[in-house]
Design a protein around this motif. Structure first.
Motif, PDB file in Angstrom:
ATOM      1  N   MET A  83       0.850  -1.201   0.000  1.00 58.79           N
ATOM      2  CA  MET A  83       0.000   0.000   0.000  1.00 58.79           C
ATOM      3  C   MET A  83       0.884   1.249   0.000  1.00 58.79           C
ATOM      4  O   MET A  83       1.766   1.393   0.827  1.00 58.79           O
ATOM      5  N   GLU A  84       0.641   2.076  -0.989  1.00 60.85           N
ATOM      6  CA  GLU A  84       1.486   3.254  -1.087  1.00 60.85           C
ATOM      7  C   GLU A  84       0.856   4.444  -0.377  1.00 60.85           C
ATOM      8  O   GLU A  84      -0.357   4.522  -0.245  1.00 60.85           O
ATOM      9  N   SER A  85       1.720   5.334   0.040  1.00 57.45           N
ATOM     10  CA  SER A  85       1.229   6.447   0.846  1.00 57.45           C
ATOM     11  C   SER A  85       0.510   7.463  -0.036  1.00 57.45           C
ATOM     12  O   SER A  85       0.645   7.467  -1.267  1.00 57.45           O
ATOM     13  N   LEU A  86      -0.234   8.318   0.615  1.00 61.36           N
ATOM     14  CA  LEU A  86      -0.973   9.371  -0.090  1.00 61.36           C
ATOM     15  C   LEU A  86      -0.003  10.332  -0.769  1.00 61.36           C
ATOM     16  O   LEU A  86      -0.272  10.840  -1.861  1.00 61.36           O
ATOM     17  N   LEU A  87       1.161  10.548  -0.135  1.00 62.89           N
ATOM     18  CA  LEU A  87       2.156  11.473  -0.682  1.00 62.89           C
ATOM     19  C   LEU A  87       2.631  10.999  -2.055  1.00 62.89           C
ATOM     20  O   LEU A  87       2.714  11.775  -3.007  1.00 62.89           O
ATOM     21  N   ASP A  88       2.909   9.683  -2.162  1.00 65.16           N
ATOM     22  CA  ASP A  88       3.388   9.142  -3.428  1.00 65.16           C
ATOM     23  C   ASP A  88       2.328   9.266  -4.517  1.00 65.16           C
ATOM     24  O   ASP A  88       2.622   9.634  -5.653  1.00 65.16           O
ATOM     25  N   MET A  89       1.080   8.951  -4.158  1.00 67.10           N
ATOM     26  CA  MET A  89       0.020   9.026  -5.167  1.00 67.10           C
ATOM     27  C   MET A  89      -0.179  10.459  -5.639  1.00 67.10           C
ATOM     28  O   MET A  89      -0.340  10.719  -6.845  1.00 67.10           O
ATOM     29  N   MET A 121       2.608   1.237  -8.745  1.00 65.61           N
ATOM     30  CA  MET A 121       1.645   2.242  -9.188  1.00 65.61           C
ATOM     31  C   MET A 121       2.334   3.567  -9.519  1.00 65.61           C
ATOM     32  O   MET A 121       2.098   4.160 -10.573  1.00 65.61           O
ATOM     33  N   VAL A 122       3.204   3.989  -8.616  1.00 66.77           N
ATOM     34  CA  VAL A 122       3.904   5.252  -8.875  1.00 66.77           C
ATOM     35  C   VAL A 122       4.825   5.113 -10.078  1.00 66.77           C
ATOM     36  O   VAL A 122       4.940   6.030 -10.902  1.00 66.77           O
ATOM     37  N   GLU A 123       5.452   3.929 -10.218  1.00 68.65           N
ATOM     38  CA  GLU A 123       6.320   3.702 -11.383  1.00 68.65           C
ATOM     39  C   GLU A 123       5.520   3.813 -12.673  1.00 68.65           C
ATOM     40  O   GLU A 123       5.990   4.385 -13.671  1.00 68.65           O
ATOM     41  N   PHE A 128       7.016  15.956  -4.114  1.00 65.72           N
ATOM     42  CA  PHE A 128       6.175  15.077  -3.299  1.00 65.72           C
ATOM     43  C   PHE A 128       6.797  13.689  -3.163  1.00 65.72           C
ATOM     44  O   PHE A 128       6.726  13.063  -2.106  1.00 65.72           O
ATOM     45  N   LEU A 129       7.396  13.212  -4.262  1.00 66.21           N
ATOM     46  CA  LEU A 129       7.961  11.856  -4.218  1.00 66.21           C
ATOM     47  C   LEU A 129       9.263  11.810  -3.433  1.00 66.21           C
ATOM     48  O   LEU A 129       9.559  10.822  -2.770  1.00 66.21           O
TER      49      LEU A 129
END
Lengths: 132, 86
Positions: A1-7, B1-3, A57-58
Motif C-alpha cells: 500500500m502506497e502512501s498518499l504522498l506518493d500518489m 503504481m507510482v512507477e 512530493f515523491l
C-alpha cells in the motif's frame, strides 16, 4: 500500500506531462508565430512546475533544488518568450489573418519610435540585387 | 503504481517533445525554430528531472539547473541577434 504522498506526486507528474503535451500540440497546430509563442511558453511553464512539484512530493529531500529550478524557470520562461515576440514584431513577422488588434504597433506609432527593421524577406531580396 | 504514473508522464512528455521537434524541422521562419528550441529545452529539463526520479539520483537536478541556465542564455542571445541589435 502506497502512501498518499506518493500518489499525489504521481498524479501531479501526469498532470504536468499533460500540460507539456498540450503545449507541444499548440506549437504544432497554432496558425502563426505569436500564437505559437503563447502556446509554447505558458503551458511549458505550468507543466514543468507541476512536474517539479510532483517530484518534490515523491522525494521531499530534493525540495530545495527543485524549488530553485522552479523559481528560475518561473522568471526566465516569460522573459525569453517576451524577448522573442518583440524581436519577431520588430522584424515584421506576418500575423494570422484572424488577428485584428496589434496594440504594440499602435503604442509604437504613438511614441514616434523608429521605423521597423526590414524583414528577413526584404533583406534577402536586397542581397540578391546587390549580387546581380 | 507510482512507477506506472512516472512512465505515463514520460510517455506524454515524449509526445510533446515530438511535436516540438516537428515544428523545429518544419519552420517556416527562424523565429518558429527558436521558439520550438525553447520548448524543446524546457521539455528536456523535465526529462532530466524524470530520469532523476527513475534512477533515484538527486545529482541529476544540478544538471537540470545548469541546463536551464544555459538554454535560457542561448535563446536570449539568438533572439537579440535576430532583433538586429545587441
Amino acid at each position: 500500500m502506497e502512501s498518499l504522498l506518493d500518489m499525489t506526486g504521481g498524479l501531479l507528474l501526469v498532470a504536468g506531462a499533460a500540460f507539456l503535451l498540450l503545449g507541444g500540440l499548440g506549437l504544432w497546430r497554432m496558425p502563426d508565430l505569436f500564437n505559437r509563442i503563447q502556446a509554447g511558453a505558458k503551458t511549458t511553464t505550468l507543466g514543468t512546475i507541476l512536474i517539479l512539484a510532483g517530484t518534490a512530493f515523491l522525494h521531499p529531500e530534493w525540495g530545495f533544488k527543485l524549488l530553485l529550478i522552479g523559481l528560475f524557470l518561473l522568471f526566465t520562461n516569460p522573459l525569453s518568450s517576451q524577448v522573442l515576440a518583440r524581436a519577431a514584431h520588430r522584424r515584421g513577422i506576418e500575423t494570422s489573418p484572424k488577428t485584428s488588434v496589434d496594440l504594440l504597433a499602435d503604442s509604437l506609432s504613438e511614441q514616434d519610435m523608429p521605423e521597423k527593421l526590414p524583414s528577413e524577406k526584404t533583406l534577402s531580396d536586397k542581397g540578391i540585387e546587390e549580387k546581380s | 503504481m507510482v512507477e506506472t504514473l512516472i512512465a505515463f508522464a514520460a510517455l506524454l512528455t515524449g509526445i510533446a517533445f515530438l511535436f516540438a521537434l516537428l515544428r523545429f524541422i518544419k519552420g517556416p521562419s527562424t523565429f518558429d525554430r527558436v521558439i520550438a528550441f525553447d520548448v524543446l529545452t524546457v521539455v528536456s529539463i523535465t526529462f532530466i528531472v524524470l530520469s532523476a526520479l527513475i534512477e533515484e539520483r538527486g545529482i541529476y537536478l544540478d544538471v537540470a539547473l545548469v541546463y536551464a541556465l544555459l538554454s535560457f542564455l542561448g535563446v536570449i542571445a539568438i533572439a537579440r541577434y535576430l532583433e538586429g541589435r545587441f
